[in-house]
Write a protein that holds these residues in place. Sequence first.
Motif, mmCIF file in Angstrom:
data_model
loop_
_atom_site.group_PDB
_atom_site.id
_atom_site.type_symbol
_atom_site.label_atom_id
_atom_site.label_comp_id
_atom_site.label_asym_id
_atom_site.label_seq_id
_atom_site.Cartn_x
_atom_site.Cartn_y
_atom_site.Cartn_z
ATOM 1 N N UNK A 205 3.184 19.231 -2.622
ATOM 2 C CA UNK A 205 3.258 17.773 -2.837
ATOM 3 C C UNK A 205 3.341 17.446 -4.311
ATOM 4 N N UNK B 13 0.837 -1.191 0.000
ATOM 5 C CA UNK B 13 0.000 0.000 0.000
ATOM 6 C C UNK B 13 0.868 1.236 0.000
ATOM 7 N N UNK B 14 0.801 2.023 -1.011
ATOM 8 C CA UNK B 14 1.570 3.242 -1.136
ATOM 9 C C UNK B 14 0.654 4.375 -0.725
ATOM 10 N N UNK B 15 1.038 5.051 0.318
ATOM 11 C CA UNK B 15 0.140 6.066 0.845
ATOM 12 C C UNK B 15 0.313 7.389 0.116
ATOM 13 N N UNK B 16 -0.734 7.973 -0.305
ATOM 14 C CA UNK B 16 -0.659 9.320 -0.887
ATOM 15 C C UNK B 16 -1.666 10.190 -0.167
ATOM 16 N N UNK B 17 -1.264 11.435 0.024
ATOM 17 C CA UNK B 17 -2.192 12.352 0.675
ATOM 18 C C UNK B 17 -2.048 13.686 -0.033
ATOM 19 N N UNK B 18 -3.134 14.355 -0.280
ATOM 20 C CA UNK B 18 -3.044 15.573 -1.068
ATOM 21 C C UNK B 18 -3.226 16.785 -0.182
#
Lengths: 400, 400, 400
Positions: free
Chosen positions: B385, B374-379
């Motif tokens: 970013x 699971x590759x976490x991305x947050x905007x």
Amino acid sequence: MGQAGCKGLYQSLFDYKTEKYVIAKNKKVGLLYRLLQVSILTYLVVWVFLVKKCYQDTDTSLQSSIITKVKGVTFTNTSELGERLWDVADYVIPPQGENVFFVITNLVVTPNQRQETCAESASVPDALCYEDSDCPPGEPVAAGNGVRTGRCLREGSAQKGTCEIFAWCPVETRSRPTKPLLGEAKDFTVYIKNFIRFPKFNFSKTNVLDTTDRTFLKSCKFSPENPYCPIFRLGSVVSWTGSNFQEIAVQGGVIGIQIEWDCDLDKAPSECYPRYYFNRLDNRFSGNSISSGYNFRFAKYYRDAAGVEFRTLFKAYGIRFDVMVNGKAGKFNIIPTIINVGSGVALMGVGSFFCDLVLIYFIKKSHFYRDKKYEEVRSGHQGNGKVNVEQLQSLQTVEA
Amino acid sequence: MGQAGCKGLYQSLFDYKTEKYVIAKNKKVGLLYRLLQVSILTYLVVWVFLVKKCYQDTDTSLQSSIITKVKGVTFTNTSELGERLWDVADYVIPPQGENVFFVITNLVVTPNQRQETCAESASVPDALCYEDSDCPPGEPVAAGNGVRTGRCLREGSAQKGTCEIFAWCPVETRSRPTKPLLGEAKDFTVYIKNFIRFPKFNFSKTNVLDTTDRTFLKSCKFSPENPYCPIFRLGSVVSWTGSNFQEIAVQGGVIGIQIEWDCDLDKAPSECYPRYYFNRLDNRFSGNSISSGYNFRFAKYYRDAAGVEFRTLFKAYGIRFDVMVNGKAGKFNIIPTIINVGSGVALMGVGSFFCDLVLIYFIKKSHFYRDKKYEEVRSGHQGNGKVNVEQLQSLQTVEA
Amino acid sequence: MGQAGCKGLYQSLFDYKTEKYVIAKNKKVGLLYRLLQVSILTYLVVWVFLVKKCYQDTDTSLQSSIITKVKGVTFTNTSELGERLWDVADYVIPPQGENVFFVITNLVVTPNQRQETCAESASVPDALCYEDSDCPPGEPVAAGNGVRTGRCLREGSAQKGTCEIFAWCPVETRSRPTKPLLGEAKDFTVYIKNFIRFPKFNFSKTNVLDTTDRTFLKSCKFSPENPYCPIFRLGSVVSWTGSNFQEIAVQGGVIGIQIEWDCDLDKAPSECYPRYYFNRLDNRFSGNSISSGYNFRFAKYYRDAAGVEFRTLFKAYGIRFDVMVNGKAGKFNIIPTIINVGSGVALMGVGSFFCDLVLIYFIKKSHFYRDKKYEEVRSGHQGNGKVNVEQLQSLQTVEA
């Protein structure tokens, strides 16, 4: 970063996890994939939805009732029977008007049979005899008409004769007329009333036109142009099966009348109408004399003034009609629709699977794409590896 | 980079998007996955394709026609009927030779019944009386044979008698013979002609050997070794169901003869042959007297010289044979093949799903793999970013 | 790193490849996905497993045998027939007690018909004539009773008459009684014995209570509270279909008695019991006189002292009962269970598909997520690109 564990799991309950895709800028595989997608979509829309109507809930447990009624009279004049008029009560067996009925077209009549002794028919091989000892008393004749009395009956000075038997005498000896007795049966008509009901949708219909015109059913005849008039001429039914009426009338046969209801209840009820199919159901192509045609024997029993029983034996040849009904009805329902959209999407996976094979094994640059598609991770030196991986992840996600 | 938006979408129409995989160099989970894959593949190949033949389009809407013909005669000599010969027209009901037929094996005969008054049978409980008032006139006797006239008939000085009734007199009083009248029926034969057709494939076949040998059907008998001769000895049919012929002949019964066609039309037509199964269909294990056996009453009607009707009542015990046909045919078709391969691939997803669970929750290093999978991305700080992400992507794809 | 190629493939046989996921920390889409997951899971558990019992292997190829037995007598006193008692042998057709049986409730009797000439019935339109030339000899009367002899019979000085015909004379002229002859048939009872067998599970059952109480079946009547007593009062059966007995008794009708077995063989055998449904199967709503009701003609044949045949023609109105059995049985089986769990998981993919659409096209930050989800790779300058990619991978996986 690092919010793994139970707490993290709880927090991430409403995180949305979506598969990470690698975009392979390869026009060939891309085109292949689009082609597969379009094929599957076309299959789904055309075959699954338009042709098979898989968005519908279907009911195949049809309730059906058949009432049949034959009409017609015919006149015969033969040496055995004299002048005789045949009406429905005479030639339809059984009389009840169920879905299977038999119309006599040819007859071998053996009148006035009584329980006594007489010579067995010479056409029964087992009955031939030269002397009395060939006829052991009490033994039935194989495929014959009675039990032997012990005497061998020879006409005049003939060497060969037949055993005397105790039976319904005289035994049947006449052979099948080569011209059908009731050849006029081709002009008889049969009215087939079919009422159906699909219990799941509580939908009922009948194959008779719902008209207030009282004369319609008295005058009409079924034809492909007039499908709502279920009155069939027997001769036409036979010809629609590709058979010859005179041939089937002589040696008998079985004809299937199939009524098929294929109803789309999303349309108007008037779009739900029966289709009729006619088939010859006995094997007319067989060369075996024993296995062609259709006949059976029955008897009418009488008593004379002294109370002694006698009978008239009939060997009846004719046409048996088997009316068979089958059908299905469909109506839009959300559950099969979802299921079928779902399996369509799943089918897309097969397209991906196939294109993946091409991409990572069969094209020139497959090595490159394989490395991109599969990201290798190994947890050998975990402590060390972990840190570095996390470093990389920091780099990737930045906000960490 | 940065070609997102409408223009990019259009350009990327023929880009191929493939899921990015993480290679977990974990031998245990890898082995588990391979095992699951092999199981699913084995299931697919063996069960779905070889056993269930799911690569075939099937037709189960069999068209079938049955013609039956019983043969055999027997002689009886009883006090009621005298010497009598029984032939097919006497003991088969109905005579038409349909798929259901009944062979009389035992009889209770009540001859010369006329419409008049007589005493009710003493075996009817409701008919017992002590005086005339026990017999209200006009009331039918429950489970009896007629309507009461109002008189109580007592023999001699007996206290108890039975009501006088208006009925077909004399009423039936004899009980069932304990030895079957037509016990010889076990040697009768029945010829069962079955013609089938699978409309979807336009394939027809009959259960009779297609031979030019005219004597074959005259002499053969069905046995497991001789399945193409559909001539059955009644006694053998009964014994194949595990029943005793004499017992079923006394009190009657129902026997099912099942013909099953299971045809693989990818093979030669001669591989498509019928199988026969024989079952006892009435509940012979029941202890209820009322629910065991099979019998019915019928009458033959006569008129005397004065035109008055009289009849002979028969209570017939015997064996009813129900011939049932079912079958299916299959033939290779590309659509079910694709569908089944597709659902097989989809089933693989279940294997992945299960192994993923093991990988990210149940093994020691699950924490590590979870982070990789699971590759976490947050905007959160999107502007910032975004730049960094794109920087990383530049680094990854190099050619940017 | 760099173990690609054949050797690498072999080594990586037991590597587990798992899809890489991107975690989108978007509460809305996450919530949507969870909702979809819960819906699909609920559908799976409630509909597929609890309602449809898809974890069971099912058998719908029911073997069934029906034995029916009608009981009851009634007395009539009419001008044509005089005092007459009717018992089962008189009013049930056919007598065999099969699954379809007919109970006469109304009769038009035409006694003593003989083959001779007489006037055609005036109710046949085609038989009307003014002079002899209207009656071409030898031609049958359409929808009439015989063939014309060539004479026109006019009564007295009437202008109009009917053709003389050769037929069974006198012809039937009476019309249907408006009060049913056997209206008391409503108190007759029918005992329906049904034995079923599911061959796949070798499970047999009967619809009769397995009791040792011999009087139970002699006294009981079927009612919703007493479903194990299959003895039905005809009047009750008719009323359960919503019809009026007197109306159906006058003009006839068809009633379907459906026995449905829906057996869960994972439960106790006593939980597998029949349900009965009663339906009117002829179209009583039709306004057509010809298509309402149910009747047929049959004849009893006699011979007088001189051996000449005569007959009594009956036009019988009555109720035909069609007993139909259908059913299915289910029992736990591992294969359908796996299949259904599998297609459930596949259905989850539809949820992902839908949420992906929302995530990358319909939310505000879709642009950001699209870039994260799709990782672009291009192999333009392969030599150069390759090195860099591998450099990056080294960076990512560290242990290389």
